[in-house]
Design an enzyme around this catalytic site. Structure first.
Site, PDB file in Angstrom:
ATOM      1  N   CYS A   1     -18.685  -0.228  -3.559  1.00  0.00           N
ATOM      2  CA  CYS A   1     -18.522  -0.942  -4.582  1.00  0.00           C
ATOM      3  C   CYS A   1     -17.826  -2.250  -4.738  1.00  0.00           C
ATOM      4  O   CYS A   1     -18.165  -2.985  -5.804  1.00  0.00           O
ATOM      5  CB  CYS A   1     -17.321  -0.112  -5.616  1.00  0.00           C
ATOM      6  SG  CYS A   1     -15.929   0.484  -4.460  1.00  0.00           S
TER       7      CYS A   1
ATOM      8  N   CYS B   1     -20.629  -1.196  -9.955  1.00  0.00           N
ATOM      9  CA  CYS B   1     -19.832  -0.496  -8.830  1.00  0.00           C
ATOM     10  C   CYS B   1     -20.151   0.872  -9.274  1.00  0.00           C
ATOM     11  O   CYS B   1     -20.018   1.861  -8.559  1.00  0.00           O
ATOM     12  CB  CYS B   1     -18.559  -0.999  -8.912  1.00  0.00           C
ATOM     13  SG  CYS B   1     -17.882  -0.961 -10.579  1.00  0.00           S
TER      14      CYS B   1
ATOM     15  N   ASP C   1       0.755  -1.142   0.059  1.00  0.00           N
ATOM     16  CA  ASP C   1      -0.046   0.042  -0.088  1.00  0.00           C
ATOM     17  C   ASP C   1       0.935   1.235   0.096  1.00  0.00           C
ATOM     18  O   ASP C   1       0.688   2.262   0.862  1.00  0.00           O
ATOM     19  CB  ASP C   1      -0.776   0.091   1.308  1.00  0.00           C
ATOM     20  CG  ASP C   1      -2.010   0.939   1.191  1.00  0.00           C
ATOM     21  OD1 ASP C   1      -2.274   1.407  -0.045  1.00  0.00           O
ATOM     22  OD2 ASP C   1      -2.589   1.377   2.165  1.00  0.00           O
TER      23      ASP C   1
ATOM     24  N   CYS D   1     -14.393  10.075  -3.445  1.00  0.00           N
ATOM     25  CA  CYS D   1     -14.346   8.609  -2.962  1.00  0.00           C
ATOM     26  C   CYS D   1     -14.449   8.867  -1.371  1.00  0.00           C
ATOM     27  O   CYS D   1     -13.527   9.519  -0.941  1.00  0.00           O
ATOM     28  CB  CYS D   1     -13.158   7.908  -3.603  1.00  0.00           C
ATOM     29  SG  CYS D   1     -13.194   6.360  -2.616  1.00  0.00           S
TER      30      CYS D   1
ATOM     31  N   CYS E   1     -21.957   3.684  -6.392  1.00  0.00           N
ATOM     32  CA  CYS E   1     -21.101   4.544  -5.783  1.00  0.00           C
ATOM     33  C   CYS E   1     -21.969   5.618  -5.218  1.00  0.00           C
ATOM     34  O   CYS E   1     -22.509   6.471  -5.920  1.00  0.00           O
ATOM     35  CB  CYS E   1     -20.077   4.999  -6.410  1.00  0.00           C
ATOM     36  SG  CYS E   1     -18.966   6.329  -5.660  1.00  0.00           S
TER      37      CYS E   1
ATOM     38  N   CYS F   1     -20.889  -5.629 -16.807  1.00  0.00           N
ATOM     39  CA  CYS F   1     -21.364  -5.113 -15.548  1.00  0.00           C
ATOM     40  C   CYS F   1     -20.814  -3.819 -15.289  1.00  0.00           C
ATOM     41  O   CYS F   1     -19.781  -3.420 -15.884  1.00  0.00           O
ATOM     42  CB  CYS F   1     -20.832  -6.143 -14.570  1.00  0.00           C
ATOM     43  SG  CYS F   1     -21.199  -5.726 -12.755  1.00  0.00           S
TER      44      CYS F   1
ATOM     45  N   CYS G   1     -20.341  -5.914  -6.027  1.00  0.00           N
ATOM     46  CA  CYS G   1     -19.634  -6.720  -7.131  1.00  0.00           C
ATOM     47  C   CYS G   1     -19.762  -8.007  -7.006  1.00  0.00           C
ATOM     48  O   CYS G   1     -19.494  -8.671  -6.019  1.00  0.00           O
ATOM     49  CB  CYS G   1     -17.951  -6.421  -6.835  1.00  0.00           C
ATOM     50  SG  CYS G   1     -17.110  -7.233  -8.281  1.00  0.00           S
TER      51      CYS G   1
ATOM     52  N   CYS H   1     -14.989  -8.242 -16.192  1.00  0.00           N
ATOM     53  CA  CYS H   1     -16.103  -7.164 -15.733  1.00  0.00           C
ATOM     54  C   CYS H   1     -17.377  -7.483 -16.694  1.00  0.00           C
ATOM     55  O   CYS H   1     -18.479  -7.141 -16.364  1.00  0.00           O
ATOM     56  CB  CYS H   1     -15.634  -5.880 -15.499  1.00  0.00           C
ATOM     57  SG  CYS H   1     -14.787  -5.659 -14.063  1.00  0.00           S
TER      58      CYS H   1
HETATM   59  S1  SF4 Z   1     -19.168  -4.483  -9.866  1.00  0.00           S
HETATM   60 FE1  SF4 Z   1     -17.161  -5.854 -10.107  1.00  0.00          FE
HETATM   61  S2  SF4 Z   1     -17.672  -6.999 -11.955  1.00  0.00           S
HETATM   62 FE2  SF4 Z   1     -19.348  -5.438 -12.181  1.00  0.00          FE
HETATM   63  S3  SF4 Z   1     -17.865  -3.550 -13.208  1.00  0.00           S
HETATM   64 FE3  SF4 Z   1     -17.523  -3.290 -10.998  1.00  0.00          FE
HETATM   65  S4  SF4 Z   1     -15.460  -4.339 -10.748  1.00  0.00           S
HETATM   66 FE4  SF4 Z   1     -16.203  -5.308 -12.462  1.00  0.00          FE
HETATM   67  S1  SF4 Z   2     -15.028   3.233  -2.053  1.00  0.00           S
HETATM   68 FE1  SF4 Z   2     -14.856   5.260  -3.314  1.00  0.00          FE
HETATM   69  S2  SF4 Z   2     -15.380   4.539  -5.499  1.00  0.00           S
HETATM   70 FE2  SF4 Z   2     -16.244   2.656  -4.024  1.00  0.00          FE
HETATM   71  S3  SF4 Z   2     -18.213   2.780  -3.731  1.00  0.00           S
HETATM   72 FE3  SF4 Z   2     -17.238   4.037  -1.885  1.00  0.00          FE
HETATM   73  S4  SF4 Z   2     -17.186   6.265  -2.575  1.00  0.00           S
HETATM   74 FE4  SF4 Z   2     -17.428   4.974  -4.630  1.00  0.00          FE
END
Ligand code: SF4
Ligand code: SF4
Length: 356
Positions: free
Chosen positions: A246, A196, A136, A216, A200, A193, A250, A190
């Site tokens: 997000c 995410c 990280d 974010c 958000c 799809c 997924c 992906c």
């Molecule tokens: S929710 Fe997951 S599978 Fe769907 S677009 Fe986002 S990252 Fe890709």
């Molecule tokens: S982590 Fe950031 S990009 Fe993901 S849903 Fe939350 S606000 Fe949106």
């Protein structure tokens, strides 16, 4: 050699390792565009490292390969149907939502120590070699390295995503001056799809694979040290440290794995707290209860700032007198930054409805 490494990595709690090369030139234009658009917000260190981030050999001269590793982090006690439990918590204005990855021990420490141990195993096998551990870490393009080396693909939310483990894992890297055979990338899955992007709360994923960090909630509640933009505060809801939306939505996270290490077990105080319980913590309690946790890194002021926003949203949703009183009771002793967020919280909720 790679098979031996994989075996040691598994013993050390890693779910998968790969090997990436050092030519990340193809990633440079995207990185430059992201920085030019200002999407890194106040993370000046991102801009400071500039193109060096895409050039491992400039970051650590002599690097010939990068061993990449991922480690599943879902707490071992996570129940089946965990996504529904998290959505329920997010829908309860009195509850506090802490990102799943942050409920246990600070992953920086865990990953760093275990990557170092992996390097030492290799030294014992082949003799001394140059290496440096990252996890990280701002100067490293972690998702790029992970996707090039087959740990997953870059999801539209910009996180690495694996068919075997969804996205609930940490990444770490070992830069080495050894020319190791590279592992093959995997195909992206992906497809059409875009769940995410749609889910958000702050529309921070401005296009597939492009995140505006300034919007974010993870960035705003953890990295950002100033006032949270007022227009985004209502959308933050009860998320007081990070955001998992997000990832919760997924479809690949039905394959997310629980950690093998006890380090990521959720602490009692962070697994299902209410906002008012956490708001009651003094600075000394904050420091004591977050000892060894990544949360401690944001400090008490940002912690209170985040809680004030969430309590404002809770007051707006419930009109509860106890929330108003708790906010008011801490206002005068709070630092200016927190005071401003408390004032917003008290005003945005309008007059108290009188509910106890
Ligand atoms: S929710 Fe997951 S599978 Fe769907 S677009 Fe986002 S990252 Fe890709
Ligand atoms: S982590 Fe950031 S990009 Fe993901 S849903 Fe939350 S606000 Fe949106």
């Amino acid at each position: 050699m790679l098979e031996r490494l994989r075996g040691w990595a598994g013993e050390l709690g890693f779910s998968q390792i790969g090997v990436a090369g050092v030519d990340l030139g193809a990633a440079e234009p995207g990185l430059a565009a992201w920085l030019a658009a200002g999407h890194h917000g106040t993370m000046a260190y991102m801009a400071r490292h500039g193109a060096k981030r895409a050039r491992p050999t400039e970051l650590v001269p002599g690097t010939l390969s990068v061993i990449t590793a991922r480690m599943d982090y879902m707490p071992r006690g996570t129940l089946d149907g965990w996504q529904a439990i998290e959505w329920q918590r997010l829908g309860d204005p009195r509850a506090a939502s802490v990102s799943l990855y942050a409920r246990g021990r600070d992953y920086h420490k865990v990953l760093r120590a275990r990557l170092q141990a992996l390097a030492e195993r290799l030294v014992a096998e082949i003799g001394p070699f140059g290496h440096r551990v990252f996890t990280d870490s701002a100067p490293v393009l972690e998702v790029e390295l992970a996707s090039r080396s087959g740990l997953g693909w870059r999801g539209k939310h910009t996180l690495a995503l694996s068919r075997e483990g969804g996205s609930m894992f940490f990444l770490g890297e070992l830069f080495v001056d050894l020319a190791l055979p590279l592992s093959a990338p995997v195909d992206a899955h992906c497809g059409s799809c875009q769940a995410c992007i749609d889910v958000c709360p702050t529309q921070a994923i401005v296009a597939p694979y492009r995140l505006d960090a300034r919007r974010c909630i993870s960035y705003l509640t953890i990295e950002h040290d100033g006032p949270i933009p007022q227009e985004l505060r209502p959308a933050i809801g009860n998320r007081i440290y990070g955001c998992d939306d997000c990832q919760l939505v997924c479809p690949w996270n039905k394959y997310a794995q629980r950690a093998t290490l006890a380090d990521f077990d959720a602490r009692d105080t962070l697994s299902d707290p209410t906002l008012l319980q956490l708001w009651a913590w003094s600075e000394a309690e904050f420091l004591q209860r977050t000892e060894g946790s990544a949360i401690r890194r944001i400090g008490y002021t940002r912690w209170q700032r985040n809680l004030a926003v969430a309590l404002g949203n809770a007051l707006h949703a419930t009109g509860e007198v106890s929330i108003r009183a708790a906010l008011q009771s801490r206002r005068d002793a709070a630092p200016t930054l927190v005071q401003e967020h408390i004032d917003w919280a008290l005003v945005c909720a309008g007059p108290a409805s009188g509910r106890a």
